[in-house]
Design a protein around this motif. Sequence first.
Motif, PDB file in Angstrom:
ATOM      1  N   VAL A  60       0.857  -1.187   0.000  1.00  0.00           N
ATOM      2  CA  VAL A  60       0.000   0.000   0.000  1.00  0.00           C
ATOM      3  C   VAL A  60       0.894   1.239   0.000  1.00  0.00           C
ATOM      4  O   VAL A  60       1.733   1.408   0.894  1.00  0.00           O
ATOM      5  CB  VAL A  60      -0.927   0.041   1.228  1.00  0.00           C
ATOM      6  CG1 VAL A  60      -1.744   1.335   1.232  1.00  0.00           C
ATOM      7  CG2 VAL A  60      -1.851  -1.171   1.253  1.00  0.00           C
ATOM      8  N   ALA A  61       0.719   2.086  -0.984  1.00  0.00           N
ATOM      9  CA  ALA A  61       1.491   3.331  -1.057  1.00  0.00           C
ATOM     10  C   ALA A  61       0.624   4.498  -0.631  1.00  0.00           C
ATOM     11  O   ALA A  61      -0.558   4.577  -0.981  1.00  0.00           O
ATOM     12  CB  ALA A  61       1.989   3.557  -2.483  1.00  0.00           C
ATOM     13  N   HIS A  62       1.203   5.393   0.144  1.00  0.00           N
ATOM     14  CA  HIS A  62       0.501   6.646   0.441  1.00  0.00           C
ATOM     15  C   HIS A  62       1.446   7.822   0.254  1.00  0.00           C
ATOM     16  O   HIS A  62       2.633   7.749   0.565  1.00  0.00           O
ATOM     17  CB  HIS A  62      -0.137   6.646   1.834  1.00  0.00           C
ATOM     18  CG  HIS A  62       0.818   6.604   2.990  1.00  0.00           C
ATOM     19  ND1 HIS A  62       1.103   5.455   3.682  1.00  0.00           N
ATOM     20  CD2 HIS A  62       1.526   7.581   3.598  1.00  0.00           C
ATOM     21  CE1 HIS A  62       1.946   5.715   4.652  1.00  0.00           C
ATOM     22  NE2 HIS A  62       2.222   7.012   4.624  1.00  0.00           N
ATOM     23  N   GLU A 105       1.708  13.180   8.813  1.00  0.00           N
ATOM     24  CA  GLU A 105       0.597  13.831   9.519  1.00  0.00           C
ATOM     25  C   GLU A 105      -0.649  13.860   8.641  1.00  0.00           C
ATOM     26  O   GLU A 105      -1.767  13.702   9.116  1.00  0.00           O
ATOM     27  CB  GLU A 105       1.002  15.240   9.921  1.00  0.00           C
ATOM     28  CG  GLU A 105      -0.037  15.966  10.743  1.00  0.00           C
ATOM     29  CD  GLU A 105       0.418  17.363  11.115  1.00  0.00           C
ATOM     30  OE1 GLU A 105       0.417  17.677  12.319  1.00  0.00           O
ATOM     31  OE2 GLU A 105       0.783  18.137  10.203  1.00  0.00           O
ATOM     32  N   LYS A 106      -0.441  14.088   7.343  1.00  0.00           N
ATOM     33  CA  LYS A 106      -1.535  14.052   6.379  1.00  0.00           C
ATOM     34  C   LYS A 106      -1.061  13.189   5.207  1.00  0.00           C
ATOM     35  O   LYS A 106       0.030  13.399   4.664  1.00  0.00           O
ATOM     36  CB  LYS A 106      -1.893  15.453   5.882  1.00  0.00           C
ATOM     37  CG  LYS A 106      -2.236  16.445   6.999  1.00  0.00           C
ATOM     38  CD  LYS A 106      -2.585  17.811   6.430  1.00  0.00           C
ATOM     39  CE  LYS A 106      -2.643  18.874   7.525  1.00  0.00           C
ATOM     40  NZ  LYS A 106      -3.632  18.588   8.560  1.00  0.00           N
ATOM     41  N   GLY A 107      -1.881  12.212   4.824  1.00  0.00           N
ATOM     42  CA  GLY A 107      -1.484  11.312   3.748  1.00  0.00           C
ATOM     43  C   GLY A 107      -2.675  10.789   2.975  1.00  0.00           C
ATOM     44  O   GLY A 107      -3.801  10.771   3.486  1.00  0.00           O
ATOM     45  N   ARG A 108      -2.419  10.357   1.745  1.00  0.00           N
ATOM     46  CA  ARG A 108      -3.480   9.808   0.896  1.00  0.00           C
ATOM     47  C   ARG A 108      -2.936   8.586   0.155  1.00  0.00           C
ATOM     48  O   ARG A 108      -1.847   8.626  -0.420  1.00  0.00           O
ATOM     49  CB  ARG A 108      -3.957  10.849  -0.116  1.00  0.00           C
ATOM     50  CG  ARG A 108      -5.088  10.336  -1.031  1.00  0.00           C
ATOM     51  CD  ARG A 108      -5.430  11.290  -2.147  1.00  0.00           C
ATOM     52  NE  ARG A 108      -5.964  12.557  -1.658  1.00  0.00           N
ATOM     53  CZ  ARG A 108      -5.318  13.703  -1.709  1.00  0.00           C
ATOM     54  NH1 ARG A 108      -4.092  13.759  -2.235  1.00  0.00           N
ATOM     55  NH2 ARG A 108      -5.872  14.814  -1.262  1.00  0.00           N
ATOM     56  N   THR A 109      -3.682   7.494   0.173  1.00  0.00           N
ATOM     57  CA  THR A 109      -3.236   6.287  -0.524  1.00  0.00           C
ATOM     58  C   THR A 109      -3.361   6.478  -2.035  1.00  0.00           C
ATOM     59  O   THR A 109      -4.323   7.093  -2.525  1.00  0.00           O
ATOM     60  CB  THR A 109      -4.059   5.058  -0.099  1.00  0.00           C
ATOM     61  OG1 THR A 109      -5.465   5.307  -0.330  1.00  0.00           O
ATOM     62  CG2 THR A 109      -3.840   4.744   1.368  1.00  0.00           C
ATOM     63  N   LEU A 129      -3.453   4.548   8.443  1.00  0.00           N
ATOM     64  CA  LEU A 129      -4.007   4.864   7.127  1.00  0.00           C
ATOM     65  C   LEU A 129      -4.049   3.620   6.249  1.00  0.00           C
ATOM     66  O   LEU A 129      -5.034   3.373   5.536  1.00  0.00           O
ATOM     67  CB  LEU A 129      -3.172   5.962   6.454  1.00  0.00           C
ATOM     68  CG  LEU A 129      -3.487   6.280   4.986  1.00  0.00           C
ATOM     69  CD1 LEU A 129      -4.951   6.693   4.806  1.00  0.00           C
ATOM     70  CD2 LEU A 129      -2.554   7.364   4.460  1.00  0.00           C
ATOM     71  N   VAL A 130      -2.998   2.823   6.303  1.00  0.00           N
ATOM     72  CA  VAL A 130      -2.952   1.563   5.547  1.00  0.00           C
ATOM     73  C   VAL A 130      -4.100   0.663   5.985  1.00  0.00           C
ATOM     74  O   VAL A 130      -4.806   0.067   5.152  1.00  0.00           O
ATOM     75  CB  VAL A 130      -1.594   0.866   5.766  1.00  0.00           C
ATOM     76  CG1 VAL A 130      -1.539  -0.477   5.056  1.00  0.00           C
ATOM     77  CG2 VAL A 130      -0.449   1.761   5.311  1.00  0.00           C
ATOM     78  N   HIS A 131      -4.290   0.543   7.271  1.00  0.00           N
ATOM     79  CA  HIS A 131      -5.348  -0.300   7.837  1.00  0.00           C
ATOM     80  C   HIS A 131      -6.719   0.179   7.369  1.00  0.00           C
ATOM     81  O   HIS A 131      -7.557  -0.621   6.936  1.00  0.00           O
ATOM     82  CB  HIS A 131      -5.250  -0.241   9.362  1.00  0.00           C
ATOM     83  CG  HIS A 131      -6.129  -1.198  10.079  1.00  0.00           C
ATOM     84  ND1 HIS A 131      -5.699  -2.431  10.518  1.00  0.00           N
ATOM     85  CD2 HIS A 131      -7.431  -1.104  10.447  1.00  0.00           C
ATOM     86  CE1 HIS A 131      -6.690  -3.057  11.121  1.00  0.00           C
ATOM     87  NE2 HIS A 131      -7.757  -2.264  11.100  1.00  0.00           N
ATOM     88  N   TYR A 132      -6.943   1.483   7.440  1.00  0.00           N
ATOM     89  CA  TYR A 132      -8.216   2.058   7.014  1.00  0.00           C
ATOM     90  C   TYR A 132      -8.483   1.786   5.538  1.00  0.00           C
ATOM     91  O   TYR A 132      -9.636   1.556   5.132  1.00  0.00           O
ATOM     92  CB  TYR A 132      -8.210   3.565   7.285  1.00  0.00           C
ATOM     93  CG  TYR A 132      -9.426   4.295   6.768  1.00  0.00           C
ATOM     94  CD1 TYR A 132     -10.643   4.214   7.443  1.00  0.00           C
ATOM     95  CD2 TYR A 132      -9.361   5.049   5.598  1.00  0.00           C
ATOM     96  CE1 TYR A 132     -11.760   4.873   6.967  1.00  0.00           C
ATOM     97  CE2 TYR A 132     -10.480   5.705   5.120  1.00  0.00           C
ATOM     98  CZ  TYR A 132     -11.682   5.621   5.803  1.00  0.00           C
ATOM     99  OH  TYR A 132     -12.798   6.265   5.317  1.00  0.00           O
ATOM    100  N   ALA A 133      -7.414   1.788   4.735  1.00  0.00           N
ATOM    101  CA  ALA A 133      -7.573   1.574   3.294  1.00  0.00           C
ATOM    102  C   ALA A 133      -7.760   0.107   2.928  1.00  0.00           C
ATOM    103  O   ALA A 133      -8.018  -0.205   1.763  1.00  0.00           O
ATOM    104  CB  ALA A 133      -6.362   2.143   2.552  1.00  0.00           C
TER     105      ALA A 133
END
Length: 320
Positions: free
Chosen positions: A209-211, A222-226, A277-281
Amino acid sequence: MRMTLLVSSAGRRVGLVECFRSSAAAIGIELEVLACDRDPQFSAACQVADRAFAVPRCDDPEFVETMLEIVRENGVNLVVPTIDPELAPLAGAAHRFRASGAHVHVSPPGVIEVVRDKLRTAQVMEAAGVPVPWTVPLEAAHASAYPIVWPMFLKPSGGSASRNIKVATSSADLPEAPEEPMILQQLLIGPEYTVNMYIDREGDLRNAVAHRRLRVRAGEVEKGRTERDPVLRRLAEGVARALPLARGVLCFQVIADERTGPCVFDINARFGGGYPLVHYAGGEYTRWLLEEVAGLPSTAHDNWRAGALMLRYDAAVFQG
């Protein structure tokens, strides 16, 4: 089924603890979460754990012995380290933890030796065909062994959490007698990504998973998007090939340099700070790790969501 998890150097990793609890509930595991830190009374993750323990610094000879004592006295099944400096001592003692009934989530010592040394990381990755920034030891720069194109990035070879890093604009910015080994690295300019990987016990890359790191604070996103990008997936495959004995969760940093293209410049053989974030995605590494340790069928997959956005904020845990 019951399991006991010990999160080491727990610090602020409340999100990681919550991910493990959520994953355990989803697969029917009654999970007791233990956490340890040098000062557990000042660790948010220790406060939200079921029980917490004080341990020495991970470079203290008593660190491993104290961890083993916690494992034996509390029936720990899984130990999860969270910071780079504790990986080597835990990897070196993994067989002792195994004899005490606990799996330590860490790759073998040979892998840790590579990823904890940024010069060796660059050399091993380059030998495997993974693009990396041009990297030399500080001593070579002092000796004028290579032509240096300024500016360059100066960093500790064994550093983490953005400690003691700086941009050097000329040789005048270089320390004469640093307290630890340092490297000079090509200054990469472009968007930065973290690529998170899950490698199963057979050595197969099951998920990447890349973000994009939209904003970073103290070395942590602090702020990221996959984002799905076949180039980043191929880089993950290259890292896995270069480190064939790597197991479990790893993450690496990439900058898509505007001149040279994407380059891998740092590898962490552990859960990254941006794991929630990875988990959420949909990359549920905590679930897949619990499944492996519990001997359950693996549900690992690579069907995660692009466009998942994480906006971190400060929260507080109150006591007393």
